[in-house]
Design a protein around this motif. Structure first.
Motif, PDB file in Angstrom:
ATOM      1  N   MET A 666       0.831  -1.198   0.000  1.00 42.23           N
ATOM      2  CA  MET A 666       0.000   0.000   0.000  1.00 42.23           C
ATOM      3  C   MET A 666       0.867   1.251   0.000  1.00 42.23           C
ATOM      4  O   MET A 666       0.629   2.215  -0.748  1.00 42.23           O
ATOM      5  N   ILE A 667       1.917   1.238   0.828  1.00 40.34           N
ATOM      6  CA  ILE A 667       2.831   2.379   0.869  1.00 40.34           C
ATOM      7  C   ILE A 667       3.561   2.501  -0.464  1.00 40.34           C
ATOM      8  O   ILE A 667       3.775   3.600  -0.982  1.00 40.34           O
ATOM      9  N   ALA A 668       3.934   1.352  -1.044  1.00 40.29           N
ATOM     10  CA  ALA A 668       4.634   1.360  -2.334  1.00 40.29           C
ATOM     11  C   ALA A 668       3.751   1.938  -3.430  1.00 40.29           C
ATOM     12  O   ALA A 668       4.223   2.668  -4.307  1.00 40.29           O
ATOM     13  N   LEU A 669       2.469   1.593  -3.385  1.00 38.90           N
ATOM     14  CA  LEU A 669       1.529   2.139  -4.381  1.00 38.90           C
ATOM     15  C   LEU A 669       1.500   3.665  -4.315  1.00 38.90           C
ATOM     16  O   LEU A 669       1.556   4.345  -5.341  1.00 38.90           O
ATOM     17  N   LEU A 724      -7.301   4.160   2.290  1.00 33.96           N
ATOM     18  CA  LEU A 724      -6.758   3.357   1.196  1.00 33.96           C
ATOM     19  C   LEU A 724      -7.113   1.889   1.427  1.00 33.96           C
ATOM     20  O   LEU A 724      -6.817   1.327   2.477  1.00 33.96           O
ATOM     21  N   GLN A 725      -7.777   1.295   0.428  1.00 39.58           N
ATOM     22  CA  GLN A 725      -8.229  -0.090   0.550  1.00 39.58           C
ATOM     23  C   GLN A 725      -7.112  -1.047   0.123  1.00 39.58           C
ATOM     24  O   GLN A 725      -6.436  -0.821  -0.885  1.00 39.58           O
ATOM     25  N   PRO A 726      -6.911  -2.142   0.834  1.00 38.29           N
ATOM     26  CA  PRO A 726      -5.857  -3.101   0.452  1.00 38.29           C
ATOM     27  C   PRO A 726      -6.331  -4.023  -0.670  1.00 38.29           C
ATOM     28  O   PRO A 726      -7.525  -4.276  -0.830  1.00 38.29           O
ATOM     29  N   GLY A 727      -5.357  -4.521  -1.435  1.00 38.22           N
ATOM     30  CA  GLY A 727      -5.645  -5.570  -2.402  1.00 38.22           C
ATOM     31  C   GLY A 727      -6.450  -5.142  -3.597  1.00 38.22           C
ATOM     32  O   GLY A 727      -6.918  -5.991  -4.356  1.00 38.22           O
ATOM     33  N   SER A 752     -11.776   2.726  -6.997  1.00 44.98           N
ATOM     34  CA  SER A 752     -12.208   1.778  -5.962  1.00 44.98           C
ATOM     35  C   SER A 752     -11.167   1.616  -4.864  1.00 44.98           C
ATOM     36  O   SER A 752     -11.443   1.013  -3.829  1.00 44.98           O
ATOM     37  N   LEU A 753      -9.962   2.150  -5.085  1.00 44.25           N
ATOM     38  CA  LEU A 753      -8.917   2.074  -4.067  1.00 44.25           C
ATOM     39  C   LEU A 753      -9.261   2.857  -2.807  1.00 44.25           C
ATOM     40  O   LEU A 753      -8.726   2.592  -1.734  1.00 44.25           O
TER      41      LEU A 753
END
Length: 757
Positions: A666-669, A724-727, A752-753
């Motif tokens: 998530m942080i990388a995104l 922020l939504q995971p996956g 959708s994130l």
């Protein structure tokens, strides 16, 4: 009968206070002042007292209540230097019709005292245009305001100090004075200001018999020693008469305003040798004038400026022959040319011809003054408009307003109009809002409950239940002034094409702040809407059919739904503006929006985008080239984007309820985003040294935790927070923040994130 004063602090509840007031009135009190009555409690008290026949007529340090019939008006009158002479017949007519007239002296009156009267009267009448009308016109406008100008004020600078936007009607006695007033104000003459030509009323009664003491050589001159009265012209006139017969003598009644003029006149009287032919009688009381006229034969006026010449007419009613120089100002609009002269020889000839038939001038004076017609015309200045139509619907949408809803509803029911309904629509309140209204037993009130949705949907529900031709909006935390509907009724009678009226308002509470608005007659304002919302929704009056024509409020607009509605209505509606302060606007933490509060301007951005799609740019920006229009649209869009504060963006990662393994991707995104203008906030229940980002420690993912962080980051500014939504995957993951910001502005679909917090 006596006056009482009650301290509201000694009564624990409003019901006991009302009971004591009614008890005092029933025993002996003719008036009761309530000390310590705040603005909210006032409305709750005024409603039952009004139904019992008592009305507040003054409110400053205390609120003064007196018995007053529902059909009676409270009229406040003032006069420059307390000179009520010309106003006495008008006040007598007001009282004959059953109205309460409060004479307010100019001596030692403060702004607070004056405002205390204006806020609690129906009509304020200002006699002369250079006195109390000036400070009164600069106060918030609450009532109908009428100013009668007599003439001299139009040649002094004081009149221009008044704010004529706040005056409803100006009365002058001649068309010449109307032209002078219009010329004097020029471009500053409000288009909405009515200027009416109306002659003076008089208390002088026509003579029915004439004294044997009438002396054919005695002349009357009723004039003060002031330049416009031109009394020095009497000297050559009397000199010419004395050459014919030394028995001619003129008697002057009036005050000395200009000492130098009076001194000069007296000196010249001796120089001309007329000391035996001119007698100054000083000020003759009004009730002594009829006797004073008895031995006079003619009345002489030598003014170089005279509007109506009431002194001339009053002398005619006593049987005197009028001899008046043809002055400017409007005298020729009242007196026939036979009585107007432009040279001394003609005046001498008229005087020497005598007055063999005094009754002729009595009859002619009565005919020219038209007092019977005037007594029918004057009441229009203070009488409210007929109430048969239209019906007004005061609409009060509410949700969890238990502290404020009762005074709001009482203020609506306190309207001095009598053809309206009040509809409260409760949007599924979970507090005691509805319980606060349970004791109100009033056939004009309807209370409707619905499941909780949002503000625009609740407004649509209210409109659907309204029966009135016009709806008036009152937020459940605001207060409506008692004259609001009467004011709207008067405007609609004058401008029936009006679809929307927007009013001025004041900030609720002890520290008043007034949000003024100029008067403007109904017009199409499509060229203005592109610059922002200029129609105030609180207190606005809207033709109900307009909702059927352009549709109701858009439920998607949680904020700025009023502006969104105006943006659609403006292409169809005639909108007018009034300076009348119809709303007391309450600022508090629970406001959906508020004056001075940071707000989500993205809704304005969306409305602007829709505007430039809905209307041709030539209509939105008339008088500009196509290139200038394109430049404006681009600049305005960027301005609104900046005001929308989309960069005040807090992206929250939940490290409390997510496995630690999910945090790294998530942080990388977020690290890969092309738009890096956002703030990352990680919320965890323990330190996370490995992530290399600031972490806020909390037991739960609480909105207040995020709010505290954002207030430190963007103090006093609007911000947005998203979880922020995971996956989740996106077609263009590096564009996620860009797409999120575009979605905030309505230019893209929400990724959708992200989930809005």
């Amino acid at each position: 009968m006596s006056e009482k004063t009650l301290s509201c602090a000694q009564f624990s509840d409003t019901a006991s206070l009302i009971a004591e007031v009614l008890r005092q009135f029933s025993r002996s009190a003719s008036a009761i002042t309530l000390d310590g009555l705040d603005e909210d409690r006032f409305h709750s008290v005024a409603l039952p007292l009004g139904k019992a026949g008592y009305r507040c007529i003054f409110g400053a340090a205390g609120h003064l209540f007196v018995p007053l019939a529902a059909t009676s008006q409270h009229i406040v009158v003032t006069a420059t230097n307390d000179n009520f002479h010309f106003l006495q017949p008008v006040m007598r007519l007001m009282r004959e019709q059953g109205h309460l007239v409060s004479e307010v002296s100019c001596r030692d009156v403060s702004a607070a005292t004056l405002a205390g009267y204006l806020k609690h009267c129906d009509v304020a009448w200002f006699e002369w245009g250079d006195g109390m009308v000036i400070p009164a016109s600069r106060l918030p406008k609450y009532c109908r305001m009428v100013c009668r100008i007599h003439g001299y004020e139009l040649f002094q600078p004081h009149l221009l100090q008044a704010n004529w936007q706040n005056i409803d009607e100006v009365i002058v006695v001649s068309e010449a004075m109307k032209a002078r007033f219009s010329e004097l104000l020029g471009e500053n003459l409000p288009a909405s200001l009515q200027i009416t030509v109306l002659a003076n009323l008089t208390d002088h009664q026509p003579a029915t018999q004439f004294s044997a003491r009438r002396n054919p050589f005695h002349l009357a001159c009723v004039a003060r020693f002031a330049p416009p009265k031109n009394l020095h012209m009497l000297l050559p006139l009397m000199q010419a008469l004395v050459r014919i017969d030394k028995r001619y003598k003129v008697f002057i009644a009036g005050r000395v305003e200009d000492e130098r003029m009076y001194y000069s006149f007296c000196q010249l009287t001796h120089t001309y040798g007329l000391q035996n032919n001119i007698e100054y009688c000083g000020v003759v009381p009004a009730d002594k004038m009829a006797a004073w006229y008895q031995d006079k034969n003619s009345v002489v006026s030598v003014s170089y400026h005279e509007t109506q010449g009431m002194g001339i007419f009053e002398a005619m009613l006593a049987g005197l022959k009028p001899v008046a120089f043809h002055a400017s100002g409007g005298l020729d609009e009242y007196l026939p040319n036979d009585y107007l002269f432009s040279d001394i020889d003609a005046a001498v000839a008229a005087i020497c011809a005598g007055n063999p038939n005094p009754q002729q001038y009595v009859a002619e004076g009565l005919n020219l003054l038209r007092q019977a017609q005037l007594r029918e015309s004057y009441p229009r200045l203070w009488q409210p408009h007929a109430h048969q139509s239209p019906l007004f619907s005061i609409l009060i949408p509410t949700w969890n307003r238990e502290r404020y809803v009762l005074p709001a509803v009482c203020s609506a029911l306190n309207q001095r109009d009598d053809h309206f309904e009040v509809i409260v629509v409760d949007d599924g309140s979970t507090d005691s809002s509805l319980a606060q209204l349970a004791h109100l037993d009033d056939p004009r009130l309807r209370i409707i409950s619905k499941a909780h949705t949002n503000a625009p949907d609740t407004r649509n529900h209210a409109v659907a239940h309204a029966k009135g031709e016009y709806v008036v909006w009152l937020d459940s935390d605001d207060l409506l002034h008692a004259n609001a509907l009467r004011h709207y009724r008067a405007l609609l009678a004058r401008f029936p094409q009006t679809d929307v009226i927007s009013c001025a308002m004041e900030k609720h509470g002890s520290e008043k702040q007034f949000y003024a608005m100029i008067n403007h007659p109904p017009a199409t304002w499509l060229h203005q809407v592109i610059h922002g919302n200029f129609i105030s929704n609180p207190g606005s009056c809207v033709r109900r059919a307009l909702y059927e024509k352009v549709g109701g409020y858009d439920p998607a607009f949680i904020r700025a739904h009023d502006y969104e509605f105006w943006s659609r209505a403006i292409g169809e509606a005639q909108v007018m503006f009034t300076a009348c302060c119809n709303i007391s606007y309450r600022v508090h933490d629970g406001n959906l929006t508020g004056i001075g509060k940071p707000v989500d301007m993205s809704w304005e951005y969306r409305i602007f985008s829709a505007l430039v799609q809905r209307y041709p740019l030539a209509a939105l920006l008339p008088g500009h080239s196509n290139k200038a229009r394109e430049v404006f649209v681009a600049a305005r869009r960027e301005q609104l984007r900046l005001q929308s504060a989309v960069d005040n963006l807090c992206i929250v990662i939940d490290a409390i309820n997510q496995p630690l393994a999910a945090l790294t991707p998530m942080i990388a995104l977020l690290a890969r985003q092309q738009d890096r203008r956002f703030t990352l906030l990680i919320v965890a229940d323990k330190p996370l040294a490995f992530v290399g980002q600031p972490v806020v420690i909390a037991d739960t993912l609480c909105p207040q935790t995020i709010a505290d962080f954002a207030q430190q980051k963007w103090p006093g500014q609007y911000y947005r927070s998203f979880l922020l939504q995971p996956g989740e995957s996106e077609p263009q993951p590096r564009q996620a923040i860009t797409q999120l910001k575009r979605a905030i502005l309505g230019d893209a679909v929400m990724p959708s994130l992200f989930q809005r917090l």
